[in-house]
Motif scaffolding. Structure first.
Motif, mmCIF file in Angstrom:
data_model
loop_
_atom_site.group_PDB
_atom_site.id
_atom_site.type_symbol
_atom_site.label_atom_id
_atom_site.label_comp_id
_atom_site.label_asym_id
_atom_site.label_seq_id
_atom_site.Cartn_x
_atom_site.Cartn_y
_atom_site.Cartn_z
ATOM 1 N N VAL A 6 49.240 12.240 82.237
ATOM 2 C CA VAL A 6 48.276 13.342 82.117
ATOM 3 C C VAL A 6 48.555 14.400 83.180
ATOM 4 O O VAL A 6 48.462 15.612 82.913
ATOM 5 C CB VAL A 6 46.835 12.800 82.217
ATOM 6 N N ALA A 7 48.955 13.954 84.396
ATOM 7 C CA ALA A 7 49.264 14.931 85.444
ATOM 8 C C ALA A 7 50.455 15.792 85.039
ATOM 9 O O ALA A 7 50.442 17.017 85.228
ATOM 10 C CB ALA A 7 49.544 14.210 86.754
ATOM 11 N N ASN A 67 49.408 6.103 82.558
ATOM 12 C CA ASN A 67 48.646 7.146 81.858
ATOM 13 C C ASN A 67 48.314 8.302 82.784
ATOM 14 O O ASN A 67 48.404 9.464 82.382
ATOM 15 C CB ASN A 67 47.348 6.551 81.320
ATOM 16 N N LEU A 68 47.907 7.963 84.023
ATOM 17 C CA LEU A 68 47.516 9.027 84.952
ATOM 18 C C LEU A 68 48.688 9.953 85.236
ATOM 19 O O LEU A 68 48.533 11.185 85.240
ATOM 20 C CB LEU A 68 46.989 8.414 86.252
ATOM 21 N N GLN A 108 49.577 14.066 76.060
ATOM 22 C CA GLN A 108 48.241 13.490 75.874
ATOM 23 C C GLN A 108 48.194 12.608 74.636
ATOM 24 O O GLN A 108 47.484 11.598 74.616
ATOM 25 C CB GLN A 108 47.211 14.603 75.794
ATOM 26 N N ARG A 148 49.439 18.378 82.505
ATOM 27 C CA ARG A 148 48.800 19.544 83.121
ATOM 28 C C ARG A 148 49.831 20.409 83.837
ATOM 29 O O ARG A 148 49.744 21.638 83.834
ATOM 30 C CB ARG A 148 47.742 19.032 84.093
#
Lengths: 155, 106
Positions: free
Chosen positions: B47-48, B43-44, B65, B51
């Motif tokens: 999300v990175a 997940n991290l 997302q 962005r």
């Protein structure tokens, strides 16, 4: 965050592991918020640090687990496991270093943009409407499955 | 200034720690916690990348997302089912130690 994640793996008592896991999830929510993903950060706190960890602690209580007795470690297997992890981490650092776009700072965001709950919600209900409904069915199925599994006598 | 590479390395290390928990620990609940850590690492990085792949109008990539949202949902369902299986197993065997569960071993 990484420190508490290491503590999850190293601590002997499952209750301490679960507490460190909560800490790790909260720190991860903080990282999401630094990435301007406020909705995901809040969901992380609610679902993981809230619901999932309550479930974990409840099960630990139900099973009445004691701290793991110090058993003789299978030394060869542990060494193999550590070698796999170390190799993976090294490979990962190499790949990220060789990625040209990894060193660039993030592009600037529009400060007047609507909040990301609006964006995620619009995308979810327009482009991903069918997957959303499938996920709903999945949750229903898993609920029914858990009820069947936790009956006193399995037939 | 934090870059995409920083977040990717943190995410990969988190995955490695979760993998270590799965490989090294013998308590079935802690193995499960390692699985959760690995899902969170994925997940991290998503999300990175969301962005990183911000569009020209300055919005993050919401598709990623939404994918993270789906992953969290599936992970929650997986935790519920997995813990129910663990409880059923514990009722049968009175143990949460994977080396005591060798019925299927040849």
């Amino acid at each position: 965050m990484l420190g508490s994640a290491v503590a999850v793996v190293l601590l002997r008592n499952p209750v301490n592991s679960a507490m460190c896991l909560v800490l790790s999830f909260l720190a991860l929510a903080g990282l999401y918020i630094t990435l301007d993903a406020f909705f995901i950060g809040i969901i992380q706190v609610l679902v993981y640090a809230g619901a999932v960890m309550v479930l974990f602690l409840f099960i630990i209580m139900l099973l009445d687990l004691k701290a793991e007795a110090r058993r003789r470690l299978n030394l060869a297997a542990s060494a193999g496991g550590i070698a796999v992890i170390g190799g993976f981490a090294l490979l990962l650092v190499q790949v990220v270093k060789s990625l040209p776009s990894a060193a660039h700072p993030f592009p600037a965001l529009n400060p007047d943009a609507p909040s990301d709950v609006v964006g995620v919600g619009t995308t979810l209900f327009s482009h991903f409407n069918l997957p959303l409904q499938i996920i709903g069915v999945l949750l229903l199925v898993s609920t029914v499955g858990v009820v069947v599994l936790s009956r006193r006598t399995l037939r | 200034m934090l870059t995409l590479g920083n977040y990717l390395i943190v995410s990969g290390l988190l995955f490695a720690i979760g993998l270590g928990g799965v490989l090294l620990r013998r308590n079935i609940l802690v193995i499960f916690m390692g699985l959760e850590l690995m899902l969170n690492a994925a997940n991290l990085s998503l999300v990175a990348f969301a962005r990183h792949g911000a569009t020209a109008v300055g919005l993050p990539d919401y598709n990623a997302q939404v994918l993270v949202f789906f992953i969290i949902t599936v992970a929650a369902a997986e935790v519920a089912v997995g813990l129910a299986i663990i409880v059923a197993l514990y009722r049968q065997r009175q143990t949460a130690h994977v080396e005591d569960l060798n019925q299927l071993k040849f």
